[in-house]
Structure formats: structure tokens, C-alpha cells
Write a protein that holds these residues in place. Structure first.
Motif, PDB file in Angstrom:
ATOM      1  N   PHE A 214       0.824  -1.194   0.000  1.00 30.92           N
ATOM      2  CA  PHE A 214       0.000   0.000   0.000  1.00 30.92           C
ATOM      3  C   PHE A 214       0.871   1.263   0.000  1.00 30.92           C
ATOM      4  CE2 PHE A 214      -2.529  -3.330   2.139  1.00 30.92           C
ATOM      5  CZ  PHE A 214      -3.516  -3.450   1.175  1.00 30.92           C
ATOM      6  N   GLY A 215       2.018   1.175   0.678  1.00 29.28           N
ATOM      7  CA  GLY A 215       2.974   2.279   0.594  1.00 29.28           C
ATOM      8  C   GLY A 215       3.498   2.444  -0.820  1.00 29.28           C
ATOM      9  N   LEU A 216       3.683   1.326  -1.515  1.00 27.73           N
ATOM     10  CA  LEU A 216       4.110   1.385  -2.915  1.00 27.73           C
ATOM     11  C   LEU A 216       3.106   2.159  -3.746  1.00 27.73           C
ATOM     12  CD1 LEU A 216       5.854   0.480  -5.362  1.00 27.73           C
ATOM     13  CD2 LEU A 216       4.440  -1.594  -5.429  1.00 27.73           C
ATOM     14  N   MET A 217       1.823   1.910  -3.528  1.00 22.20           N
ATOM     15  CA  MET A 217       0.805   2.605  -4.319  1.00 22.20           C
ATOM     16  C   MET A 217       0.749   4.092  -3.973  1.00 22.20           C
ATOM     17  SD  MET A 217       0.092   0.463  -6.371  1.00 22.20           S
ATOM     18  CE  MET A 217      -0.745   1.769  -7.262  1.00 22.20           C
ATOM     19  N   ASP A 218       0.946   4.429  -2.709  1.00 24.58           N
ATOM     20  CA  ASP A 218       0.963   5.849  -2.331  1.00 24.58           C
ATOM     21  C   ASP A 218       2.109   6.576  -3.039  1.00 24.58           C
ATOM     22  OD1 ASP A 218      -1.220   5.493  -0.742  1.00 24.58           O
ATOM     23  OD2 ASP A 218      -0.124   5.480   1.159  1.00 24.58           O
ATOM     24  N   GLU A 219       3.285   5.963  -3.077  1.00 28.65           N
ATOM     25  CA  GLU A 219       4.431   6.591  -3.735  1.00 28.65           C
ATOM     26  C   GLU A 219       4.216   6.660  -5.254  1.00 28.65           C
ATOM     27  OE1 GLU A 219       6.671   8.085  -2.147  1.00 28.65           O
ATOM     28  OE2 GLU A 219       6.350   7.279  -0.129  1.00 28.65           O
ATOM     29  N   THR A 220       3.553   5.662  -5.808  1.00 28.93           N
ATOM     30  CA  THR A 220       3.267   5.673  -7.241  1.00 28.93           C
ATOM     31  C   THR A 220       2.296   6.792  -7.584  1.00 28.93           C
ATOM     32  OG1 THR A 220       3.606   3.275  -7.372  1.00 28.93           O
ATOM     33  CG2 THR A 220       2.405   4.304  -9.181  1.00 28.93           C
ATOM     34  N   LEU A 221       1.232   6.924  -6.798  1.00 31.60           N
ATOM     35  CA  LEU A 221       0.261   7.992  -7.047  1.00 31.60           C
ATOM     36  C   LEU A 221       0.905   9.362  -6.881  1.00 31.60           C
ATOM     37  CD1 LEU A 221      -2.991   6.677  -5.293  1.00 31.60           C
ATOM     38  CD2 LEU A 221      -2.324   6.492  -7.691  1.00 31.60           C
ATOM     39  N   ALA A 222       1.823   9.474  -5.921  1.00 30.25           N
ATOM     40  CA  ALA A 222       2.488  10.756  -5.689  1.00 30.25           C
ATOM     41  C   ALA A 222       3.526  11.060  -6.765  1.00 30.25           C
ATOM     42  CB  ALA A 222       3.141  10.764  -4.307  1.00 30.25           C
ATOM     43  N   GLY A 223       3.916  10.041  -7.548  1.00 29.08           N
ATOM     44  CA  GLY A 223       4.888  10.259  -8.619  1.00 29.08           C
ATOM     45  C   GLY A 223       6.321  10.288  -8.147  1.00 29.08           C
ATOM     46  N   HIS A 224       6.681   9.399  -7.208  1.00 33.17           N
ATOM     47  CA  HIS A 224       8.039   9.345  -6.669  1.00 33.17           C
ATOM     48  C   HIS A 224       8.744   8.085  -7.190  1.00 33.17           C
ATOM     49  CE1 HIS A 224       6.366  11.803  -3.034  1.00 33.17           C
ATOM     50  NE2 HIS A 224       6.646  12.569  -4.077  1.00 33.17           N
ATOM     51  N   PRO A 225       9.408   8.149  -8.332  1.00 33.35           N
ATOM     52  CA  PRO A 225       9.976   6.939  -8.939  1.00 33.35           C
ATOM     53  C   PRO A 225      11.048   6.251  -8.094  1.00 33.35           C
ATOM     54  CG  PRO A 225      10.712   8.915 -10.097  1.00 33.35           C
ATOM     55  CD  PRO A 225       9.635   9.343  -9.166  1.00 33.35           C
ATOM     56  N   SER A 226      11.942   7.018  -7.479  1.00 32.69           N
ATOM     57  CA  SER A 226      13.017   6.383  -6.709  1.00 32.69           C
ATOM     58  C   SER A 226      12.463   5.615  -5.521  1.00 32.69           C
ATOM     59  CB  SER A 226      14.017   7.443  -6.236  1.00 32.69           C
ATOM     60  OG  SER A 226      13.383   8.412  -5.426  1.00 32.69           O
ATOM     61  N   ARG A 227      11.438   6.163  -4.863  1.00 35.68           N
ATOM     62  CA  ARG A 227      10.822   5.460  -3.741  1.00 35.68           C
ATOM     63  C   ARG A 227      10.140   4.178  -4.211  1.00 35.68           C
ATOM     64  NH1 ARG A 227      11.743   4.686   0.771  1.00 35.68           N
ATOM     65  NH2 ARG A 227       9.562   4.399   1.367  1.00 35.68           N
ATOM     66  N   CYS A 228       9.505   4.222  -5.384  1.00 36.47           N
ATOM     67  CA  CYS A 228       8.846   3.031  -5.918  1.00 36.47           C
ATOM     68  C   CYS A 228       9.849   1.910  -6.157  1.00 36.47           C
ATOM     69  CB  CYS A 228       8.120   3.370  -7.221  1.00 36.47           C
ATOM     70  SG  CYS A 228       6.646   4.375  -7.003  1.00 36.47           S
ATOM     71  N   VAL A 229      10.974   2.268  -6.775  1.00 36.03           N
ATOM     72  CA  VAL A 229      12.008   1.263  -7.044  1.00 36.03           C
ATOM     73  C   VAL A 229      12.533   0.678  -5.735  1.00 36.03           C
ATOM     74  CG1 VAL A 229      14.329   0.921  -7.962  1.00 36.03           C
ATOM     75  CG2 VAL A 229      12.668   2.290  -9.244  1.00 36.03           C
TER      76      VAL A 229
END
Length: 332
Positions: A214-229
Motif C-alpha cells: 500500500f505504501g508502494l501505491m501511495d508513492e506511485t500515485l504521488a509520482g516518486h519513482p526512486s521510492r517506488c524502485v
């Protein structure tokens, strides 16, 4: 014969019918029911397993040919048929109807199918399965039923959840039964059989919060690529199953897509985003809707199907690499 999932174990103690069909879109229950059938088949002497996948251009004559071939060692055979779609066309209908009319000797056909609707139940081949075998439809556990389902499962594993624990876990997993299974397995590993308090559950949840889907989806929606990786690498390192990650992504996309359509048709962004639940996620949804239109979200949903094919082995690509590309594309 039509059964419910909770009736399957009792029914399987009897001699197996020639055909069993499992239908549904809930991956954990489908997997566990299929494993139960395969295990019981082994105890009843079905020692040889033949797996068939109805991918594009599947030749349905192959099913009859495989059934006609005798086992080299005279073993009883389990034919494990996975339907890519429950709409199998005339050739598929004829092939399965013929199998049900005259099942091959010492053979068991296990059909794994996506969800079958009410209209499809009237087709000839499904009527044939219902007549000679077992037809089991698996439905997602509804939100109001989930706490009771989780408590029963926890107790079945030797855990004794105190009041409120099952409801707290239900809120945590949000309907994802694969995630629920992982949480229960983790509680059993950390605490062993016995009582489980809300504090113990929250502590176990906090331990995995660093790499949460769920944290992954929050970072994806926010547009944070490095956090997603970074989060994807952590999820992979912790052994989180690829279907769990894909479920979280596709679930989010299915919720965003109709919102993006409303905005594209002139709807007010703030009004549309107010439909996001819980309210604290409104800024994330608004940011995503500003960045992603309905066309890109539709393409992303198609990519989810491609990732699913990779996970199932239908495409020779790394599912984790595909998931990373999907999330990075959504961050753009």
C-alpha cells in the motif's frame, strides 16, 4: 453437483467424480481448493498429472488425444486444465461436453476457470459438468464477512485472536486474501500458536511497514519513482508474492480509471477526488488524476494483464522488472 468452498473437503473424502470445475477470480481460494483436489487425487491413486493451458489458438483436439493415450505405466491420470477464459467457444464446448459424456478410464479432469456468470451456466458444457461432476464457484469474501473469515482462518492455524484483532486485520488487508494469509503466517512465525492481541498484530504490521504494497501505491500515485524502485526491491527481498503486488496496483488503477474518465468529460477534479477512500488519500488521488488521463490508465491496466501472464509463465519476462516498469510509467 454444485458445491460451496467450505463443502469441498468433506465431498473429496468420497470417490472423486470424473470432472471437477473450480471457477472464480479470488486467487488464494482458487489455489487452495485446487491444491486440495490434487492432494486428494494423489491419495486416490492419480499419480500422473498432465497440465494443459488454453492459450490463444489452443487445439481442443489435444484434450481428446491426451485422454485417449494410455499411461505408459498404467497410472491413473489427473488432467489439470487451466482456462484462459470461461468463454471457450464452440470447439471448447464440444470437447468438454464429449469428455463428460464418455470420460476416459482412470482419468480425472480438473478445470480451473475464471469467474462464470449466470448466463454461462446455461451452456451445454457447463450443464454436462454439473451433471457428471462437481461445479464449485468461488466468490470474493465480502467486506462484512471478512473479519469472521479471518478469525476462522486464524483459529484454524492455532491462533486465538482477542476481540477486535480480526476486524483490525480485515482493515489492514482490505480484501486481499493473499496478503491476509501472509500476515497470519507471520503472526504464527513470530508468536506461535496461542492468544494474539491487537498490540501484537500492530507490532507485526509495523515490522513490515517499510516495504508495504500500500505504501508502494501511495508513492506511485504521488509520482516518486526512486521510492517506488526502493519499495519494490524491499518487497522482493522480503519474499512478497508477485500476485500480491500486482493485485494492489491493478486495484488502484481500476478505481482511478472511472475517475479519470469523469475528469476528461468535464468533471471537477476536486469533486471527483472526494470519492477516494479514505479521505487522507485525496491529495494522492488528485495528483495522480492531474498526471494520468484515462488513456494512460487503460494502457496501464493492459500492462497489468501482461504482468499476470509473466507471473503465470505464459510470457518469458521477469515479473518484477515488469512491475517496476509499470510503476515508473505511472510516476511519469
Amino acid at each position: 453437483m454444485r458445491l460451496k468452498p467450505e463443502q469441498l473437503a468433506t465431498q473429496l473424502k468420497r470417490p472423486l467424480p470424473p470432472v471437477l470445475l473450480l471457477s472464480g477470480d479470488e486467487p488464494l481460494q482458487m489455489l487452495e481448493c485446487a491444491d486440495l483436489v490434487r492432494a486428494q487425487a494423489r491419495t486416490q491413486g492419480f499419480s500422473e498429472r498432465i497440465r494443459l493451458e488454453t492459450q490463444a489458438h489452443f487445439d481442443w483436439n489435444r484434450l481428446a488425444d491426451e485422454g485417449a493415450n494410455r499411461s505408459l505405466f498404467g497410472d491413473r491420470r489427473l488432467f489439470d486444465l487451466h482456462l484462459h477464459s470461461s468463454a471457450i467457444g464452440n470447439e471448447g464446448s464440444k470437447a468438454l461436453s464429449a469428455w463428460c459424456e464418455q470420460p476416459p478410464e482412470d482419468s480425472l479432469l480438473l478445470i480451473n476457470a475464471p469467474r462464470i456468470d449466470k448466463k454461462q451456466l446455461t451452456t451445454k458444457w457447463l450443464k454436462a459438468v454439473d451433471r457428471v461432476g462437481i461445479l464449485l464457484q468461488i466468490w470474493p469474501v465480502e467486506a462484512r464477512q471478512l473479519p469472521a473469515w479471518l478469525e476462522q482462518r486464524m483459529r484454524g492455524h492455532g491462533l486465538q485472536p482477542q476481540p477486535g484483532v480480526a476486524a483490525l486485520l480485515a482493515e489492514r488487508v482490505e480484501g486481499n486474501l493473499l496478503a491476509a494469509k501472509q500476515e497470519i503466517d507471520k503472526l504464527l512465525l513470530l508468536h506461535g500458536p496461542g492468544p494474539i492481541s491487537q498490540e501484537a498484530l500492530l507490532e507485526a504490521v509495523a515490522d513490515s511497514a517499510r516495504y508495504d504494497v500500500f505504501g508502494l501505491m501511495d508513492e506511485t500515485l504521488a509520482g516518486h519513482p526512486s521510492r517506488c524502485v526502493h519499495i519494490l526491491a524491499g518487497l522482493r527481498g522480503e519474499g512478497v508474492a508477485e500476485p500480491v503486488v500486482l493485485w494492489a496496483i491493478s486495484r488502484e488503477l481500476r478505481g482511478l480509471y472511472p475517475m479519470a474518465q469523469q475528469v476528461a468529460q468535464g468533471g471537477n477534479l476536486n469533486t471527483v477526488a472526494n470519492g477516494a477512500w479514505p479521505p487522507k488519500r485525496k491529495p494522492l488521488v488528485s495528483a495522480a488524476l492531474k498526471r494520468l488521463g484515462p488513456q494512460r490508465l487503460q494502457q496501464a491496466l493492459i500492462r497489468c494483464g501482461e504482468v499476470d501472464a509473466c507471473i503465470k509463465g505464459w510470457r518469458k519476462q521477469d515479473p518484477w522488472l515488469m512491475l517496476e516498469r509499470l510503476c515508473l510509467n505511472l510516476c511519469r
